[in-house]
Design a protein around this motif. Sequence first.
Motif, short mmCIF file in Angstrom:
data_model
loop_
_atom_site.label_atom_id
_atom_site.label_comp_id
_atom_site.label_asym_id
_atom_site.label_seq_id
_atom_site.Cartn_x
_atom_site.Cartn_y
_atom_site.Cartn_z
N SER A 294 0.84 -1.20 0.00
CA SER A 294 0.00 0.00 0.00
C SER A 294 0.87 1.25 0.00
O SER A 294 2.06 1.20 0.32
N SER A 295 0.26 2.37 -0.37
CA SER A 295 0.94 3.65 -0.27
C SER A 295 -0.02 4.69 0.30
O SER A 295 -1.23 4.65 0.02
N TRP A 296 0.52 5.61 1.08
CA TRP A 296 -0.27 6.69 1.68
C TRP A 296 0.47 8.00 1.46
O TRP A 296 1.69 8.06 1.61
N GLN A 297 -0.28 9.04 1.10
CA GLN A 297 0.32 10.35 0.94
C GLN A 297 -0.67 11.43 1.33
O GLN A 297 -1.89 11.22 1.26
N VAL A 298 -0.13 12.55 1.78
CA VAL A 298 -0.96 13.71 2.09
C VAL A 298 -1.11 14.52 0.81
O VAL A 298 -0.13 14.92 0.19
N LYS A 299 -2.37 14.72 0.42
CA LYS A 299 -2.63 15.37 -0.85
C LYS A 299 -3.93 16.16 -0.75
O LYS A 299 -4.95 15.63 -0.32
N ASN A 300 -3.87 17.44 -1.15
CA ASN A 300 -5.06 18.30 -1.15
C ASN A 300 -5.76 18.33 0.21
O ASN A 300 -6.99 18.26 0.30
N GLY A 301 -4.98 18.40 1.27
CA GLY A 301 -5.54 18.55 2.60
C GLY A 301 -6.19 17.31 3.17
O GLY A 301 -7.03 17.40 4.08
N GLN A 302 -5.82 16.14 2.69
CA GLN A 302 -6.36 14.89 3.23
C GLN A 302 -5.35 13.76 3.02
O GLN A 302 -4.39 13.91 2.26
N LEU A 303 -5.59 12.66 3.68
CA LEU A 303 -4.74 11.49 3.51
C LEU A 303 -5.32 10.61 2.41
O LEU A 303 -6.52 10.29 2.43
N VAL A 304 -4.49 10.21 1.47
CA VAL A 304 -4.94 9.41 0.33
C VAL A 304 -4.22 8.06 0.37
O VAL A 304 -2.99 8.00 0.44
N GLY A 305 -4.98 6.97 0.32
CA GLY A 305 -4.42 5.63 0.37
C GLY A 305 -4.70 4.84 -0.89
O GLY A 305 -5.72 5.06 -1.57
N ARG A 306 -3.81 3.92 -1.19
CA ARG A 306 -3.95 3.09 -2.39
C ARG A 306 -3.33 1.72 -2.12
O ARG A 306 -2.26 1.62 -1.52
N LEU A 307 -4.01 0.68 -2.57
CA LEU A 307 -3.50 -0.69 -2.43
C LEU A 307 -3.77 -1.45 -3.72
O LEU A 307 -4.89 -1.43 -4.24
N THR A 308 -2.75 -2.13 -4.23
CA THR A 308 -2.89 -3.00 -5.39
C THR A 308 -2.21 -4.33 -5.10
O THR A 308 -1.08 -4.35 -4.60
N LEU A 309 -2.89 -5.42 -5.39
CA LEU A 309 -2.29 -6.75 -5.25
C LEU A 309 -3.08 -7.75 -6.08
O LEU A 309 -4.24 -7.51 -6.43
N PRO A 310 -2.47 -8.90 -6.41
CA PRO A 310 -3.21 -9.94 -7.13
C PRO A 310 -4.26 -10.57 -6.19
O PRO A 310 -3.94 -10.97 -5.08
N LEU A 311 -5.51 -10.64 -6.67
CA LEU A 311 -6.59 -11.23 -5.87
C LEU A 311 -7.46 -12.13 -6.74
O LEU A 311 -8.62 -11.80 -7.03
N PRO A 312 -6.95 -13.28 -7.14
CA PRO A 312 -7.73 -14.20 -7.96
C PRO A 312 -8.69 -15.05 -7.10
O PRO A 312 -8.52 -16.25 -6.93
#
Length: 416
Positions: A294-312
């Motif tokens: 996952s990745s997290w960053q502060v952007k436009n006055g809020q916390l933004v999270g993202r997760l990518t993984l294989p999920l078959p």
Amino acid sequence: MSDWQHGFYKLSPKERRQRLTTALKLPVSVTDLLSDHASDLGNQLVENYLTDYSLPEGVALKLVVNGQEYQVPMVVEEPSVIAAAANGAQRVAKSGGFTAKKQDRELVGQVVVKPRGDVSTDLTWLKQHTTTMLKTANDAHPSMQRRGGGAKSVRLRTPGDFISVDLGINVCQAMGANSVNTMAEAVGKWLRSQGFNVLCAILSNYATASLQTVTCTVAFRDLATPQMVGQKVAERIAALSNLAQADPYRSATHNKGIMNGIDAVLIASGNDWRAIEAGAHAYAARDGQYRGLSSWQVKNGQLVGRLTLPLPVGVVGGSIGLNPLTRANYQISGIKTAEELAAVTASIGLAQNLAALRALASTGIQAGHMKLQYRSLAISVGARPNEVSSVTKRLAMLDHVDRAAARRVLDEIRKD
């Protein structure tokens, strides 16, 4: 091999328990316990069956994914996992919930051959026979093609001294492992008839064509603690995320927290959590260094999270339809499709990650974790169900907690 082990697999579960008891001199209490938790279904699922080993099931509430609210069954023995998932889910829900794009669904059936001579000549020959290989695969499992799935593509790779013929197979709503293996083996058999030395033909659990991405935003106000303002918490979460991209010692624990939630959903939904774990960790090292999923960053006055993984994942196949509890869990969650299950599962993983990082960035991981661990400690020293709450509350007030302290507290409660 001892004589008592001979023919063990041929025995009935009752006979196995009896033989084990005699050979190992087990107490009657152990034998009775194994017998009390045995089932006919369990005996059909695993070899040398003795009994069913159960794990606790709970539910994470108010998980919002693509505008829909889910109540998600989770099976896990570790305290704080479900609480963390629910905590993260509710914080994200206040900012609109998780967004998950519809997942592509394709597994890889890997047929590995040793070159017959010149590698480039073999690659050219294989490319010329792509249509035949796809037809051979689909003829081995025609029902999948009738449902709109089946073998769709062929990719050729040259890992090491081998040629890998990667069959891209759409498995529809199923987990699909057995189907893919059947189709890969059919292609392997045909390649042998063409003079190739086939090393193996089997599903790959590195499902890079079944990636699931989920994103979310969290307002600063929903991250604040009594000791720290929300923006500061968000900045520290982003810093921890950056650390997980740079340091495998941190990323291993970072990803373990994500998989805490994902594995618990997979077990409850009857999916192969071991396969997903293997693919997830391989994906985390896809560029040669193991990194946080996952990745997290502060952007436009809020916390933004993202997760990518294989999920078959799948909603049919395997043991999904056999276990009544698994079927009940789908009724609880309301999940109908494999794509929906992948979106929800990834969202739980990111929610879990958010809760863990928020705790780590502020009060530390042990503050909340140990409150839940105290319950397990109370039970381990003999606290009865009506005593667990009282023991837990008193342990939380102590500076140092161990089994001796828990026994002392329990004794004091019983004297009172």
